[in-house]
Design a protein around this motif. Sequence first.
Motif, PDB file in Angstrom:
ATOM      1  N   ASN A 277       0.765  -1.354   0.013  1.00 48.28           N
ATOM      2  CA  ASN A 277       0.081  -0.125   0.004  1.00 48.28           C
ATOM      3  C   ASN A 277       0.920   1.232  -0.311  1.00 48.28           C
ATOM      4  OD1 ASN A 277      -2.424   1.422   0.339  1.00 48.28           O
ATOM      5  ND2 ASN A 277      -1.816   1.981   2.285  1.00 48.28           N
TER       6      ASN A 277
ATOM      7  N   HIS B 288      -0.311   2.467  -3.525  1.00 42.89           N
ATOM      8  CA  HIS B 288      -1.516   2.831  -3.241  1.00 42.89           C
ATOM      9  C   HIS B 288      -2.484   3.510  -4.665  1.00 42.89           C
ATOM     10  CE1 HIS B 288      -4.778   4.394  -0.471  1.00 42.89           C
ATOM     11  NE2 HIS B 288      -4.880   5.519  -1.259  1.00 42.89           N
ATOM     12  N   ASN B 289      -1.735   4.357  -5.381  1.00 43.24           N
ATOM     13  CA  ASN B 289      -2.549   4.936  -6.288  1.00 43.24           C
ATOM     14  C   ASN B 289      -3.094   4.091  -7.767  1.00 43.24           C
ATOM     15  OD1 ASN B 289      -1.927   7.414  -5.003  1.00 43.24           O
ATOM     16  ND2 ASN B 289      -0.285   7.955  -6.504  1.00 43.24           N
ATOM     17  N   HIS B 290      -2.397   2.692  -7.601  1.00 43.75           N
ATOM     18  CA  HIS B 290      -2.855   1.804  -8.780  1.00 43.75           C
ATOM     19  C   HIS B 290      -3.682   0.400  -7.976  1.00 43.75           C
ATOM     20  CE1 HIS B 290       0.425   3.379 -11.248  1.00 43.75           C
ATOM     21  NE2 HIS B 290       1.030   3.362 -10.091  1.00 43.75           N
TER      22      HIS B 290
ATOM     23  N   GLN C  85       3.410   6.254  -2.218  1.00 50.27           N
ATOM     24  CA  GLN C  85       2.366   6.855  -2.655  1.00 50.27           C
ATOM     25  C   GLN C  85       1.376   7.358  -1.469  1.00 50.27           C
ATOM     26  OE1 GLN C  85       0.651   4.608  -5.893  1.00 50.27           O
ATOM     27  NE2 GLN C  85       2.722   4.718  -7.172  1.00 50.27           N
ATOM     28  N   ILE C  86       1.753   7.139  -0.491  1.00 47.10           N
ATOM     29  CA  ILE C  86       0.911   7.742   0.808  1.00 47.10           C
ATOM     30  C   ILE C  86       1.688   8.554   1.769  1.00 47.10           C
ATOM     31  CG2 ILE C  86      -0.968   5.876   0.539  1.00 47.10           C
ATOM     32  CD1 ILE C  86       0.329   4.536   2.949  1.00 47.10           C
TER      33      ILE C  86
END
Length: 324
Positions: free
Chosen positions: A82, A86-88, A166-167
């Motif tokens: 994650n 995350h964006n995927h 991504q987070i």
Amino acid sequence: MSTKGPVSNFLTHHFRHFNAASLVDAAKAYEDQLNNGAKMMITLAGAMSSGELGLSLAEMIRQDKVHIITCTGANLEEDVFNLVAHNHYKRIPNYRDLSPEDEQELLDGHFNRVTDTCIPEEEAMRRIEEHLVKRWLRATKENKRHLPHEYFYDLLLSGDLEDSYQIDTEDSWLMAAAKKDIPIIVPGWEDSTCGNFFASHCIQGEVSPMAMKSGIEYMIYLTDWYKKNSEKGVGFFQIGGGIAGDFPICVVPMMEQDLDLKDTPLWSYFCQISDSTTSYGSYSGAVPNEKITWGKLGIDTPKFIIESDATIVAPLIFAYLLGW
């Protein structure tokens, strides 16, 4: 005790009966344990990391409200998945309506589904594989051995993945645990995606199976930790069932009965969030009193079962403990 925030006040005002009351009682008893100097273990079964429990659990770790974690190999790796992909991820709210053909389409698109959440294979799993393999190869070459979580700690603390985040790293419970270097127990780690990666590289002769320490060594590790930390009690907060709960709770009777350490303290608190049907033929569905007969809990141990969805209950209890 600090002033409670709106979430906590809502719980204490509205959650007065049945499972709702059990939630509040368990949270208050957890807080009592901490105030009395006890340590707390949290165990993570299921797919809590893909359910983004890190949004609240990471802060629990940072505020010293959890001192040791036992989790499945899936929860160990899925927090990192994650973090970097995350964006995927793909969310499917109507997951109950999927046909076998819909599931095959997800597979063909390299998505692995966990309820309503689909993990992207290439962006999540394969992105960290090369970084882990590099560490396994080094350990093999240097004839060194490490526990599964130690490889993940090294990966996160090295900064190798920083360009892929991504987070917010504040929402990663494993990052919080790595920074505090709290113990993590991962029984049955080989039953995970990264465990499969490791097995495949062993089969191909690239890395040695000896580079990875075993579940027995985790029990040895846990035994040493329990000896050093149980003077004022160690509580057991179990999310779900399975090996994440069954493995670590046995350290107490093992020490008492098999090592003949007769002064070993029992677990000082027990709470399980579970939707398992209450049953004396199932570990996950057994009521806490059954654990008295196994030398895990005592007659006076505070015991709670919250029969509900852990993705709803656990963040609420954490919110209460954090004063939110």
